[in-house]
Design a protein around this motif. Sequence first.
Motif, PDB file in Angstrom:
ATOM      1  N   ASP A 122       0.681  -1.335  -0.078  1.00 51.40           N
ATOM      2  CA  ASP A 122      -0.056  -0.072   0.021  1.00 51.40           C
ATOM      3  C   ASP A 122       0.903   1.170   0.050  1.00 51.40           C
ATOM      4  OD1 ASP A 122      -2.245  -1.733   0.052  1.00 51.40           O
ATOM      5  OD2 ASP A 122      -2.723  -1.282   2.098  1.00 51.40           O
ATOM      6  N   GLU A 123       2.073   1.162   0.687  1.00 52.27           N
ATOM      7  CA  GLU A 123       2.839   2.429   0.705  1.00 52.27           C
ATOM      8  C   GLU A 123       3.641   2.518  -0.584  1.00 52.27           C
ATOM      9  OE1 GLU A 123       5.553   1.787   4.101  1.00 52.27           O
ATOM     10  OE2 GLU A 123       3.896   2.116   5.543  1.00 52.27           O
ATOM     11  N   ALA A 124       3.949   1.364  -1.308  1.00 57.76           N
ATOM     12  CA  ALA A 124       4.647   1.604  -2.595  1.00 57.76           C
ATOM     13  C   ALA A 124       3.845   2.118  -3.485  1.00 57.76           C
ATOM     14  CB  ALA A 124       5.352   0.374  -2.893  1.00 57.76           C
ATOM     15  N   THR A 125       2.409   1.649  -3.452  1.00 57.70           N
ATOM     16  CA  THR A 125       1.383   2.100  -4.463  1.00 57.70           C
ATOM     17  C   THR A 125       1.097   3.456  -4.351  1.00 57.70           C
ATOM     18  OG1 THR A 125       0.462  -0.162  -4.325  1.00 57.70           O
ATOM     19  CG2 THR A 125      -1.027   1.812  -5.190  1.00 57.70           C
ATOM     20  N   ALA A 126       1.020   3.795  -3.034  1.00 57.07           N
ATOM     21  CA  ALA A 126       0.685   5.336  -2.752  1.00 57.07           C
ATOM     22  C   ALA A 126       1.664   6.371  -3.083  1.00 57.07           C
ATOM     23  CB  ALA A 126       0.347   5.653  -1.182  1.00 57.07           C
TER      24      ALA A 126
END
Length: 118
Positions: A39-43
């Motif tokens: 999720d952090e990488a996607t954001a």
Amino acid sequence: MQIVLTAVTSSALTAGGFYLLWRLVLVPDLEARARQLADEATAKAAADLTVAAEALVPTFRQAIRDGIQDAVLVPPTERLGQTARGVTTAGVNVVETSLRRIFGVASREPGDPGGGRG
């Protein structure tokens, strides 16, 4: 015999205990961490893409504006001349390539006006 039975039972209980620990505690924790990292990488990727897109929008708009101005302001005769030259060059290249294949002449190297003949 009793020692062997005790050792086997102890090993089986230890293996079963570690398996339960792995399946019930460690796997869910690792999956939660993996989801959080994803999720952090996607954001971060979405934010970086947004910044890059916002930086390119003025350049894109200017390119579109220049293209429209070029289409409107360049005289049609000049555009027709450019198109005719392009079509003629393409046609000459096709005919030249075909004739070279028919007669077995080597392809012309860039910058070699002699047609590749040594």
